[in-house]
Design an enzyme around this catalytic site. Structure first.
Site, PDB file in Angstrom:
ATOM      1  N   ARG A 169      42.291  41.574  37.334  1.00 49.95           N
ATOM      2  CA  ARG A 169      42.458  42.043  38.726  1.00 49.95           C
ATOM      3  C   ARG A 169      42.787  43.535  38.750  1.00 49.95           C
ATOM      4  O   ARG A 169      43.597  43.996  39.557  1.00 49.95           O
ATOM      5  CB  ARG A 169      43.546  41.252  39.464  1.00 49.95           C
ATOM      6  CG  ARG A 169      43.340  39.758  39.517  1.00 49.95           C
ATOM      7  CD  ARG A 169      42.102  39.362  40.336  1.00 49.95           C
ATOM      8  NE  ARG A 169      41.965  37.918  40.333  1.00 49.95           N
ATOM      9  CZ  ARG A 169      41.300  37.233  39.405  1.00 49.95           C
ATOM     10  NH1 ARG A 169      40.708  37.879  38.404  1.00 49.95           N
ATOM     11  NH2 ARG A 169      41.214  35.930  39.460  1.00 49.95           N
TER      12      ARG A 169
ATOM     13  N   SER B 252      44.401  35.174  47.656  1.00 55.91           N
ATOM     14  CA  SER B 252      45.560  35.136  46.759  1.00 55.91           C
ATOM     15  C   SER B 252      46.323  36.444  46.856  1.00 55.91           C
ATOM     16  O   SER B 252      45.753  37.509  46.636  1.00 55.91           O
ATOM     17  CB  SER B 252      45.111  34.895  45.322  1.00 55.91           C
ATOM     18  OG  SER B 252      44.446  33.654  45.216  1.00 55.91           O
TER      19      SER B 252
ATOM     20  N   GLU C 128      48.447  41.446  44.531  1.00 53.33           N
ATOM     21  CA  GLU C 128      47.051  41.819  44.325  1.00 53.33           C
ATOM     22  C   GLU C 128      46.577  42.880  45.314  1.00 53.33           C
ATOM     23  O   GLU C 128      45.925  43.836  44.909  1.00 53.33           O
ATOM     24  CB  GLU C 128      46.142  40.570  44.435  1.00 53.33           C
ATOM     25  CG  GLU C 128      46.113  39.710  43.199  1.00 53.33           C
ATOM     26  CD  GLU C 128      44.934  38.745  43.192  1.00 53.33           C
ATOM     27  OE1 GLU C 128      43.888  39.085  43.797  1.00 53.33           O
ATOM     28  OE2 GLU C 128      45.051  37.673  42.590  1.00 53.33           O
TER      29      GLU C 128
END
Length: 360
Positions: free
Chosen positions: A175, A260, A356
């Site tokens: 990520r 998420s 994130e």
């Protein structure tokens, strides 16, 4: 998809005091001092050179699915709406497919399958645009975007110069990428080229995905690829991923969210063994380097946060990894909720959760 018009910039069409509610999937009601819709590279160059925004901060927005806007933006927001997709070339091993930065990611994935070029199906229904995909190095259900990445084209904001970057230059991680570190806020990604292998193997071993495929009867043993079992098709995997995501994740059009919110933390083996003794049923995934990835959603759920709210900012009742705007929440309120979750997870497990989305 032609880049030829880039040399002849048109006049920038700047919009003052522009509402950004429709340009971030949390639906935060904030505004930009100036905004410009970028449908051609020439418009981007013109906007960057416009004297009305000289010296102002810049913010690049695609689908707005990976950003938390905590207030009005005193600067220029570049709304990337570049469109186009094409097969650039092919060889005996792969197709090389280019998509413009403003293309909707999910629609692009669906198009590659319609054209008979599998390889991105595990990444179906991830919100956002093609141009945002490399920044986050999006991943799901056993596949990361970097595994299918060939190169990208970007414009450097400070100079207006076009650059071509390969995978090494992009510095992909979990990520993560160069664009979230040294390259942060320095570039506008205008197109991305993917390498889709002609010898295709299904990635269907991820537990939720395997269960969905089995329930659909697409394969008796979705995780096997040794030829003994019937393999699912790329379209079957695509359909199963869409079904799993829709069952677990709220639609941003109905309930503001960015998918998420936290990364799955990765810890060393010694810390994991100590945790395992205290929490025998902890959900974990062994990594190739000997470390262990933990399920952030499980950690959050164990701390009692699933379904809980702080004002209009809340943790989704079906998926603890997803933070939502129930209506009227601000970015500041959502970050306060995120910090409370991070504090509780650290106090109980000694594990730090990292967000994130980019928080502005």
């Amino acid at each position: 998809m032609s880049h030829s018009e880039f040399a002849a910039p048109a006049a920038a069409s700047l919009m003052a005091d522009y509402p950004l509610k429709a340009h971030n999937t949390f639906g935060f009601d904030v505004r930009a001092q100036f905004a410009c819709l970028i449908e051609r590279e020439a418009q981007l160059l013109a906007a960057l050179r416009d004297p009305r925004v000289a010296g102002l901060p810049r913010l690049v927005l695609g689908g707005g699915s990976n950003v938390v806007l905590t207030g009005d933006f005193a600067g220029l927001v570049l709304l990337v709406a570049l469109r186009g997709r094409r097969v650039v070339r092919e060889d005996q091993h792969a197709w090389y497919v280019e998509a413009a930065g403003g293309e909707t990611w999910h629609e692009f994935v669906a198009w590659t399958l319609e054209e008979g070029m599998p390889g991105l199906e595990n990444l179906a229904l991830i919100p956002g645009t093609v141009g945002a995909a490399p920044i986050q190095n999006i991943g799901a259900y056993g596949l990361e975007m970097c595994e299918r990445f060939a190169s990208l084209r970007a414009i450097e904001i400070a100079t207006g110069e076009a650059v071509e970057l390969d995978a090494e230059a992009c510095g992909f991680g979990y990520r993560d990428s160069f664009f979230k570190r040294e390259g942060r806020e320095r570039f506008v990604i205008t197109s991305v080229t993917f390498r889709l292998p002609k010898v295709w193997q299904p990635r269907a071993g991820y537990a939720d995905l395997a269960r969905e495929l089995a329930a659909r009867g697409d394969t008796a043993n979705a995780g096997q690829t040794d030829g003994a079992a019937v393999q699912p098709t790329a379209q079957a995997i695509f359909d199963a991923v869409v079904a799993v995501r829709r069952a677990k994740l709220p639609d941003p059009l109905e309930l503001g969210n960015a998918g998420s919110f936290f990364k799955n933390p990765v810890i060393d083996s010694a810390q994991f063994e100590a945790l395992k003794r205290r929490e025998p049923d902890i959900v974990s995934y062994a990594q190739a380097d000997g470390r262990v990835k933990l399920a952030a959603g499980w950690l959050i759920d164990r701390c009692g946060w699933k379904g809980r709210a702080m004002g209009a900012a809340a943790v989704h009742e079906r998926q603890a990894l997803v933070l939502v705007n129930r209506g009227g929440a601000s970015g500041t309120q959502l970050l306060a909720l995120a910090r409370a979750i991070q504090r509780d997870v650290f106090e109980r497990f000694g594990v730090e959760l990292e967000a994130e989305p980019v928080c502005l």
